[in-house]
Design a protein around this motif. Structure first.
Motif, mmCIF file in Angstrom:
data_model
loop_
_atom_site.group_PDB
_atom_site.id
_atom_site.type_symbol
_atom_site.label_atom_id
_atom_site.label_comp_id
_atom_site.label_asym_id
_atom_site.label_seq_id
_atom_site.Cartn_x
_atom_site.Cartn_y
_atom_site.Cartn_z
ATOM 1 N N GLN A 95 0.769 -1.288 0.042
ATOM 2 C CA GLN A 95 0.030 0.177 0.030
ATOM 3 C C GLN A 95 0.814 1.235 -0.218
ATOM 4 O OE1 GLN A 95 -2.376 -0.537 3.592
ATOM 5 N NE2 GLN A 95 -4.023 -1.804 2.367
ATOM 6 N N GLU A 96 1.945 1.186 0.796
ATOM 7 C CA GLU A 96 2.988 2.355 0.900
ATOM 8 C C GLU A 96 3.342 2.566 -0.678
ATOM 9 O OE1 GLU A 96 5.819 2.189 3.989
ATOM 10 O OE2 GLU A 96 4.392 1.867 5.543
ATOM 11 N N ILE A 97 3.968 1.594 -1.173
ATOM 12 C CA ILE A 97 4.400 1.592 -2.579
ATOM 13 C C ILE A 97 3.480 2.114 -3.714
ATOM 14 C CG2 ILE A 97 5.489 0.398 -4.227
ATOM 15 C CD1 ILE A 97 6.706 -1.533 -2.490
ATOM 16 N N ASN A 98 2.350 1.686 -3.558
ATOM 17 C CA ASN A 98 1.188 2.233 -4.467
ATOM 18 C C ASN A 98 0.838 3.736 -4.135
ATOM 19 O OD1 ASN A 98 0.790 -0.380 -5.459
ATOM 20 N ND2 ASN A 98 -0.638 -1.013 -4.101
ATOM 21 N N ALA A 99 1.212 4.050 -2.898
ATOM 22 C CA ALA A 99 0.993 5.527 -2.843
ATOM 23 C C ALA A 99 2.025 6.478 -3.253
ATOM 24 C CB ALA A 99 0.705 5.819 -1.141
ATOM 25 N N LEU A 100 3.178 5.883 -3.468
ATOM 26 C CA LEU A 100 4.253 6.632 -3.749
ATOM 27 C C LEU A 100 4.127 7.487 -5.270
ATOM 28 C CD1 LEU A 100 7.317 4.806 -2.919
ATOM 29 C CD2 LEU A 100 6.515 6.574 -1.617
ATOM 30 N N SER A 101 4.732 8.469 -5.359
ATOM 31 C CA SER A 101 4.778 9.209 -6.842
ATOM 32 C C SER A 101 6.031 10.093 -6.745
ATOM 33 C CB SER A 101 3.413 9.998 -7.189
ATOM 34 O OG SER A 101 3.242 10.628 -8.362
ATOM 35 N N ILE A 105 13.559 4.409 -8.187
ATOM 36 C CA ILE A 105 13.593 2.766 -7.758
ATOM 37 C C ILE A 105 15.165 2.399 -8.139
ATOM 38 C CG2 ILE A 105 12.646 0.629 -9.035
ATOM 39 C CD1 ILE A 105 10.531 1.969 -10.106
ATOM 40 N N VAL A 106 15.746 1.685 -7.027
ATOM 41 C CA VAL A 106 16.895 1.436 -6.917
ATOM 42 C C VAL A 106 16.978 -0.262 -7.255
ATOM 43 C CG1 VAL A 106 19.202 1.077 -5.529
ATOM 44 C CG2 VAL A 106 17.393 3.275 -5.486
ATOM 45 N N CYS A 107 17.788 -0.466 -8.236
ATOM 46 C CA CYS A 107 17.613 -2.102 -8.670
ATOM 47 C C CYS A 107 19.180 -2.559 -7.997
ATOM 48 C CB CYS A 107 17.622 -2.361 -9.943
ATOM 49 S SG CYS A 107 15.820 -1.488 -10.663
ATOM 50 N N GLY A 108 19.026 -3.261 -6.905
ATOM 51 C CA GLY A 108 20.163 -3.893 -6.465
ATOM 52 C C GLY A 108 20.507 -3.097 -5.426
ATOM 53 N N PHE A 109 20.861 -4.080 -4.040
ATOM 54 C CA PHE A 109 21.087 -3.566 -2.773
ATOM 55 C C PHE A 109 22.291 -4.258 -2.309
ATOM 56 C CE2 PHE A 109 20.352 -3.387 1.999
ATOM 57 C CZ PHE A 109 20.084 -2.364 2.023
ATOM 58 N N LEU A 123 19.157 12.762 1.533
ATOM 59 C CA LEU A 123 18.326 14.108 0.773
ATOM 60 C C LEU A 123 16.881 14.074 0.835
ATOM 61 C CD1 LEU A 123 20.724 13.567 -2.370
ATOM 62 C CD2 LEU A 123 20.891 15.212 -0.669
ATOM 63 N N GLY A 124 16.367 12.990 1.333
ATOM 64 C CA GLY A 124 14.853 13.227 1.598
ATOM 65 C C GLY A 124 14.224 12.771 0.355
ATOM 66 N N VAL A 125 14.804 11.801 -0.566
ATOM 67 C CA VAL A 125 14.086 11.250 -1.738
ATOM 68 C C VAL A 125 13.483 9.768 -1.434
ATOM 69 C CG1 VAL A 125 14.622 10.431 -4.135
ATOM 70 C CG2 VAL A 125 15.866 12.282 -3.257
ATOM 71 N N LYS A 126 12.167 9.709 -1.925
ATOM 72 C CA LYS A 126 11.479 8.470 -1.429
ATOM 73 C C LYS A 126 11.994 7.472 -2.588
ATOM 74 C CE LYS A 126 7.410 10.899 0.306
ATOM 75 N NZ LYS A 126 5.896 11.037 0.007
ATOM 76 N N PHE A 127 12.115 6.414 -2.060
ATOM 77 C CA PHE A 127 12.635 5.175 -3.086
ATOM 78 C C PHE A 127 12.219 3.915 -2.641
ATOM 79 C CE2 PHE A 127 15.611 6.096 0.465
ATOM 80 C CZ PHE A 127 15.859 4.631 0.873
ATOM 81 N N VAL A 128 12.248 2.870 -3.642
ATOM 82 C CA VAL A 128 11.888 1.561 -3.432
ATOM 83 C C VAL A 128 13.220 0.608 -4.056
ATOM 84 C CG1 VAL A 128 10.352 -0.337 -4.204
ATOM 85 C CG2 VAL A 128 9.681 2.042 -3.686
ATOM 86 N N VAL A 129 13.530 -0.241 -3.302
ATOM 87 C CA VAL A 129 14.605 -1.210 -3.706
ATOM 88 C C VAL A 129 14.231 -2.500 -4.317
ATOM 89 C CG1 VAL A 129 16.580 -2.456 -2.553
ATOM 90 C CG2 VAL A 129 16.085 -0.145 -1.909
ATOM 91 N N ILE A 130 14.667 -2.724 -5.248
ATOM 92 C CA ILE A 130 14.522 -4.362 -5.640
ATOM 93 C C ILE A 130 15.602 -5.058 -5.634
ATOM 94 C CG2 ILE A 130 13.786 -5.465 -7.823
ATOM 95 C CD1 ILE A 130 12.188 -3.177 -8.858
ATOM 96 N N GLN A 160 5.109 -3.637 -10.335
ATOM 97 C CA GLN A 160 4.884 -3.420 -8.930
ATOM 98 C C GLN A 160 5.499 -2.359 -7.885
ATOM 99 O OE1 GLN A 160 5.851 -7.326 -7.086
ATOM 100 N NE2 GLN A 160 5.234 -6.632 -5.029
ATOM 101 N N ALA A 161 6.834 -1.954 -8.487
ATOM 102 C CA ALA A 161 7.245 -0.967 -7.985
ATOM 103 C C ALA A 161 7.023 0.491 -8.334
ATOM 104 C CB ALA A 161 9.124 -1.084 -8.297
ATOM 105 N N GLY A 162 5.951 0.652 -9.161
ATOM 106 C CA GLY A 162 5.172 1.867 -9.707
ATOM 107 C C GLY A 162 6.138 2.486 -10.503
ATOM 108 N N ILE A 163 6.728 1.830 -11.627
ATOM 109 C CA ILE A 163 7.496 2.501 -12.554
ATOM 110 C C ILE A 163 6.813 3.495 -13.167
ATOM 111 C CG2 ILE A 163 7.273 0.983 -14.351
ATOM 112 C CD1 ILE A 163 10.130 1.121 -15.339
ATOM 113 N N GLU A 164 5.652 3.421 -13.427
ATOM 114 C CA GLU A 164 4.739 4.413 -14.258
ATOM 115 C C GLU A 164 4.811 5.770 -13.503
ATOM 116 O OE1 GLU A 164 2.065 1.895 -11.715
ATOM 117 O OE2 GLU A 164 3.603 1.486 -13.316
ATOM 118 N N ARG A 165 4.954 5.549 -12.204
ATOM 119 C CA ARG A 165 4.757 6.835 -11.378
ATOM 120 C C ARG A 165 6.112 7.267 -10.930
ATOM 121 N NH1 ARG A 165 1.652 2.984 -8.952
ATOM 122 N NH2 ARG A 165 3.329 3.006 -7.093
#
Length: 347
Positions: A95-101, A105-109, A123-130, A160-165
């Motif tokens: 739900q939190e990922i779906n609410a992001l805009s 998206i960071v691929c690789g941890f 820097l305060g940037v919102k991100f998702v890790v895959i 699923q990571a919300g690439i369109e947003r």
């Protein structure tokens, strides 16, 4: 569960001892305890006529059955709560990922990915890790990072990571081929997203650009350029002598998993007579010679690819830490860590 097991085991031992005192054999006492506590009820092995023995058997039934049910209930509760919490956590994260805009998206941890999200968080940037590694994702999740388990080159994972947003995608996987596939998939799914890709081999840069990457970052070349600039800079000695500044340089290189060393080329080394180009291409293209110190004291800054390597030369090289060992073995010399101020000063 520990309390229940303690009571259950204690009840069994006391019950066996009680029946043995009543004149039963050990095997008969054990059999009686098992069929009594677990409710099988095949019948008494020996007659239970003594009122005291009957009361003792009643106490064994109440204590043993209660503790067994307590242990079973604790086990079911542990499994159920774990599954419920896992499901609720996954749903909440989704739900939190779906609410992001406008997020990243960071691929690789891996090592570079960890440092990247640390800077993004600062820097305060919102991100998702895959990432595909469960241990890495669990570590990221413990720190409150939004994570998705899967292959970043798969369309459903990026969706699923919300690439369109998302506003930007950074693929920092260790293998160039993986970064190319991620770039191709991401560009096909979203034309407007900015894609920044990592590459190790210089020839991969063109492939990434053709695949749709807006920017390509080569950690090796960045480190080499910075070191060469500081070597050629008139104030390099002041930078090296300043321990804090020099440590900062090493920290910057470590972010990319790089290391600068000085390697002495002995007379019997296989590199004697070879060119800088031969040495740099002997691996996977991730090693760069930033300076050459001749035996007579001459220093070649930013050496050309055609420059020849001679015996007793000292090469200041930049490479990934895991790639240095084979080079050092071939040079028949031990590397001197760049953390020692004497190395850059000599250069």
């Amino acid at each position: 569960m520990r309390v229940g097991l303690t009571v259950l085991v204690s009840t069994c031992l006391i019950a066996i001892a009680g029946y043995v005192v009543a004149g039963w054999s050990y095997i008969d006492a054990l059999y009686m305890v098992v069929i009594t506590i677990f409710g099988v009820g095949y019948g008494e092995v020996n007659p239970v006529d003594d009122p005291r023995l009957k009361l003792f058997t009643l106490a064994v039934i109440i204590s043993g059955c209660s503790s067994a049910l307590y242990v079973l209930g604790g086990f079911v509760q542990m499994i159920a709560e774990g599954e419920i919490q896992r499901a609720m956590g996954a749903r909440r994260m989704s739900q939190e990922i779906n609410a992001l805009s406008g997020h990243a998206i960071v691929c690789g941890f891996g090592r570079m990915g960890r440092n990247l999200i640390h800077e993004l968080d600062h820097l305060g940037v919102k991100f998702v890790v895959i990432d595909c590694d469960p241990e890495r994702l669990a570590d990221a999740e413990r720190h409150g990072t939004l994570v998705i388990a899967g292959d970043a080159a798969q369309e459903e994972v990026l969706q699923q990571a919300g690439i369109e947003r998302a506003s930007v995608l950074a693929t920092v996987l260790p293998k160039d081929a993986d970064n190319v596939f991620v770039t191709l998939t991401a560009r096909e799914l979203c034309e407007k997203i900015q894609i920044i890709a990592r590459c190790e081999c210089p020839t991969t840069e063109r492939k990434l650009i053709r695949s749709g990457a807006d920017g390509v970052v080569s950690p090796t070349m960045i480190g080499a350029t910075r070191i060469a600039h500081q070597i050629a800079c008139p104030t390099v000695e002041s930078i090296v002598e300043n321990k804090q500044a020099f440590n900062r340089l090493n920290q910057d290189l470590d972010v990319f998993g790089l290391q600068m060393v000085e390697i002495e080329i002995h007379e019997e080394s296989i590199f004697v007579g070879a060119t800088i180009h031969d040495l740099e291409t002997s691996g996977d293209g991730a090693t760069v010679v930033v300076a050459v110190k001749r035996a007579n004291g001459d220093v070649i800054k930013n050496p050309k690819m055609c420059d020849e390597i001679r015996g007793n030369d000292k090469l200041v090289m930049l490479s990934h830490q895991e790639d240095l060992a084979p080079l050092c073995d071939d040079s028949v010399g031990d590397p001197i860590q760049s953390a020692e101020p004497a190395v850059p000063l000599a250069v």
